[in-house]
Design a protein around this motif. Structure first.
Motif, PDB file in Angstrom:
ATOM      1  N   LEU A  63      38.355 136.685  96.775  1.00 42.32           N
ATOM      2  CA  LEU A  63      38.637 138.077  97.118  1.00 42.32           C
ATOM      3  C   LEU A  63      38.854 138.160  98.619  1.00 42.32           C
ATOM      4  CD1 LEU A  63      38.825 141.136  96.571  1.00 42.32           C
ATOM      5  CD2 LEU A  63      36.335 141.237  96.827  1.00 42.32           C
ATOM      6  N   ILE A  65      39.328 140.573 101.728  1.00 37.41           N
ATOM      7  CA  ILE A  65      39.183 141.960 102.187  1.00 37.41           C
ATOM      8  C   ILE A  65      39.257 141.993 103.709  1.00 37.41           C
ATOM      9  CG2 ILE A  65      37.810 142.681 100.193  1.00 37.41           C
ATOM     10  CD1 ILE A  65      35.353 142.630 102.052  1.00 37.41           C
ATOM     11  N   VAL A  68      33.987 143.759 105.719  1.00 42.26           N
ATOM     12  CA  VAL A  68      32.827 144.087 104.878  1.00 42.26           C
ATOM     13  C   VAL A  68      32.167 145.379 105.360  1.00 42.26           C
ATOM     14  CG1 VAL A  68      32.340 141.708 104.228  1.00 42.26           C
ATOM     15  CG2 VAL A  68      31.285 142.657 106.296  1.00 42.26           C
ATOM     16  N   SER A  74      33.572 147.546 100.798  1.00 52.90           N
ATOM     17  CA  SER A  74      32.252 147.095 100.350  1.00 52.90           C
ATOM     18  C   SER A  74      31.986 147.525  98.911  1.00 52.90           C
ATOM     19  CB  SER A  74      31.163 147.654 101.271  1.00 52.90           C
ATOM     20  OG  SER A  74      31.311 147.176 102.587  1.00 52.90           O
ATOM     21  N   THR A  77      34.192 145.526  96.546  1.00 59.16           N
ATOM     22  CA  THR A  77      33.668 144.163  96.370  1.00 59.16           C
ATOM     23  C   THR A  77      32.539 144.146  95.357  1.00 59.16           C
ATOM     24  OG1 THR A  77      34.253 143.547  98.646  1.00 59.16           O
ATOM     25  CG2 THR A  77      32.577 142.219  97.554  1.00 59.16           C
ATOM     26  N   GLU A  81      32.838 142.025  91.886  1.00 57.08           N
ATOM     27  CA  GLU A  81      31.872 140.960  91.612  1.00 57.08           C
ATOM     28  C   GLU A  81      31.163 141.182  90.281  1.00 57.08           C
ATOM     29  OE1 GLU A  81      28.200 138.739  91.432  1.00 57.08           O
ATOM     30  OE2 GLU A  81      28.326 140.933  91.566  1.00 57.08           O
ATOM     31  N   LEU A  93      33.977 135.418  98.513  1.00 54.23           N
ATOM     32  CA  LEU A  93      34.360 136.538  99.370  1.00 54.23           C
ATOM     33  C   LEU A  93      34.873 136.018 100.704  1.00 54.23           C
ATOM     34  CD1 LEU A  93      34.469 139.566  99.962  1.00 54.23           C
ATOM     35  CD2 LEU A  93      32.098 139.414 100.766  1.00 54.23           C
ATOM     36  N   ASN A  95      36.117 137.466 104.232  1.00 55.22           N
ATOM     37  CA  ASN A  95      36.205 138.607 105.134  1.00 55.22           C
ATOM     38  C   ASN A  95      37.187 138.261 106.244  1.00 55.22           C
ATOM     39  OD1 ASN A  95      35.560 141.033 106.481  1.00 55.22           O
ATOM     40  ND2 ASN A  95      34.005 139.990 107.697  1.00 55.22           N
TER      41      ASN A  95
END
Length: 328
Positions: A63, A65, A68, A74, A77, A81, A93, A95
């Motif tokens: 993922l 993004i 965070v 957030s 996510t 998940e 994840l 970031n």
């Protein structure tokens, strides 16, 4: 440690039958119950790595993004998940800090480590790194390659935001935000806002930038100062995100402007930090759980079907309005 042979023996079935059950194939109801009871009794844990070698899967998804720290990312996510966990898939994840080089590095890593797929939220130009053989679902951004695309109904959100401000008594509106110079669906929020104002003959002002954040911050300060000095007559503001709205709220309050008495303010995202805290900011709410579920469902279908057999999907998720303390 229990083995698949131990499970088969206790359930009184063949090893092949247990393997079929573990790999998601349909078995008789009586068999399913026996296998599940044996797994529970023996505390058996499947070897997901060995399973991955047989199925050519890693049971992992990346993922991407931008941050965070952003409430919307957030929350998204969290729900992605949860949806992946229910399918026995691990989330990696990444970031990116909204940095192009970091995004390219993560995409390259995902390809080299042969993860099963990528869910990407990126506003940078990484199209050439998204190859056609990769299972990719994009949120808010359409790539030229063979990727699925999930977004909120951003146009209707911008349209509804302007409509709510007008119906609540605001007569001079403004749209505030910072966007990417690369095409993405979030710019439809601005389009919807402008269309409502123009259709209904409502004066509006734009404080919107696609350059650097420093340039935008300078533009925003000038905009707020013009309101405070009376050079701009604004009594209703829609922003591109809740983060923008909270910054506008802070700057207006510093200059003695009351919200919502003097100016009504609506954000965009509606992400909830806590279910126990009353809603403060009025906002156009993105249905984050549905966006997450749609993204995971599309990605798994693309992984299972194969890219060549999967038509490109574009899904728009309806928005709603959360009334807080910043509108009348």
């Amino acid at each position: 440690m229990a083995t698949i042979k131990d499970v088969a023996k206790l359930a009184e079935v063949s090893v092949g039958t247990v393997s079929k059950y573990l790999n998601g194939f349909k078995v008789k109801e009586k068999t399913r119950i026996a296998v599940e009871q044996a797994i529970q009794a023996l505390s058996y844990e499947p070897n997901i790595y060995a399973k991955g070698l047989k199925t050519n899967r890693t049971n992992s998804v990346v993922l991407l993004i931008p941050s965070v720290w952003h409430p919307f990312f957030s929350e998204l996510t969290y729900y992605i998940e949860q949806a992946l966990r229910k399918k026995g898939i691990k989330l990696i994840l990444c970031n990116t800090r909204d940095n192009l080089d970091a995004e390219i590095e993560y995409v390259t890593m995902a390809r080299q480590n042969k993860v099963d797929g990528i869910i990407a939220i990126t506003y940078s130009n990484i199209d050439e790194y998204i190859t056609s053989d990769m299972a990719v679902v994009s949120i808010d951004r359409f790539f030229s390659a063979n990727t699925d695309f999930i977004s909120s109904d951003n146009y209707h959100g911008g349209y509804q935001g302007a409509e709510i401000l007008a119906q609540s008594g605001s007569t001079n509106l403004a749209y505030v935000g910072h966007g990417s110079s690369y095409a993405n669906d979030t710019t439809a929020r601005l389009d919807g806002f402008k269309d409502y104002c123009e259709v209904h003959g409502i004066p509006y002002h734009l404080c919107y930038g696609e350059g650097t954040l420093d340039d935008y911050q300078e533009q925003l300060m000038t905009f707020v100062d013009q309101i405070a000095s009376g050079k701009l007559s604004i009594d209703g503001i829609l922003t591109a995100s809740d983060t923008h709205a909270l910054r506008v709220y802070e700057l207006l309050k510093q200059r003695g402007i009351q919200i919502p008495e003097d100016i009504q303010l609506i954000g965009f995202d509606g992400s909830q930090q806590s279910q126990s805290v009353p809603i403060f900011l009025s906002s156009i709410r993105q249905n984050v759980p549905v966006i997450a579920q749609e993204a995971v469902s599309c990605l798994l279908k693309r992984i299972n079907d194969g890219n060549d057999n999967h038509p490109v999907v574009h899904k728009k998720v309806p928005i709603s309005f959360l009334k807080g303390q910043t509108t009348r």
